[in-house]
Design a protein around this motif. Sequence first.
Motif, PDB file in Angstrom:
ATOM      1  N   PHE A 128      -7.504   5.428   6.461  1.00  9.64           N
ATOM      2  CA  PHE A 128      -7.818   5.460   5.032  1.00  9.64           C
ATOM      3  C   PHE A 128      -7.508   4.099   4.428  1.00  9.64           C
ATOM      4  O   PHE A 128      -6.704   3.345   4.966  1.00  9.64           O
ATOM      5  CB  PHE A 128      -6.971   6.521   4.317  1.00  9.64           C
ATOM      6  N   CYS A 137      -4.177   2.624   5.538  1.00  2.74           N
ATOM      7  CA  CYS A 137      -3.244   3.710   5.832  1.00  2.74           C
ATOM      8  C   CYS A 137      -3.780   4.517   7.010  1.00  2.74           C
ATOM      9  O   CYS A 137      -4.963   4.867   7.026  1.00  2.74           O
ATOM     10  CB  CYS A 137      -3.118   4.632   4.623  1.00  2.74           C
ATOM     11  N   VAL A 181      -6.537   2.453   0.533  1.00  2.00           N
ATOM     12  CA  VAL A 181      -6.253   2.657  -0.884  1.00  2.00           C
ATOM     13  C   VAL A 181      -6.874   1.487  -1.631  1.00  2.00           C
ATOM     14  O   VAL A 181      -6.549   0.328  -1.374  1.00  2.00           O
ATOM     15  CB  VAL A 181      -4.730   2.733  -1.151  1.00  2.00           C
ATOM     16  N   CYS A 211      -2.133   9.508   0.887  1.00  2.00           N
ATOM     17  CA  CYS A 211      -3.380   9.000   1.446  1.00  2.00           C
ATOM     18  C   CYS A 211      -3.041   8.596   2.875  1.00  2.00           C
ATOM     19  O   CYS A 211      -2.555   7.487   3.102  1.00  2.00           O
ATOM     20  CB  CYS A 211      -3.888   7.811   0.638  1.00  2.00           C
ATOM     21  N   CYS A 263      -8.010   6.935  -2.868  1.00  2.00           N
ATOM     22  CA  CYS A 263      -7.921   7.015  -1.410  1.00  2.00           C
ATOM     23  C   CYS A 263      -9.337   7.117  -0.844  1.00  2.00           C
ATOM     24  O   CYS A 263     -10.090   8.014  -1.213  1.00  2.00           O
ATOM     25  CB  CYS A 263      -7.093   8.235  -1.021  1.00  2.00           C
TER      26      CYS A 263
END
Length: 116
Positions: free
Chosen positions: A92, A112, A94, A69, A81
């Motif tokens: 991104f 991320c 999670v 991800c 993700c």
Amino acid sequence: MTPRSYILAVSAALCIVTLLCSHGAPVSPTGAHLLLCQSHTRCGDKFYDPQQHCCYDNAVVPLSRTRRCGNCTFRVCFEQCCPWSFTRQETFVVKVRGQACSLPRSSDDRVCSSVS
């Protein structure tokens, strides 16, 4: 107690013990063999054991399966993700599986960045 009553009591006790012992110890299923009394979990047209696998993208996968991800790794059975952009660089997040991606970020979420 008369001899006849004694024989009847012993016979009844033996019958009960025989019935109780005849079923044997419970056996855990191994491999693809499931007991009929167990609840079944389906993924598409396949059954699976939720203690060892999950259904991800209509496929049975082990609980340890991971995916990328952005620059993070997430566990597909427990996390998801979500696209999340605040800047020009794609970001991104999670999140816990089942939580809507549109919900505000929480302390449990991991941010991320995209992989360039």
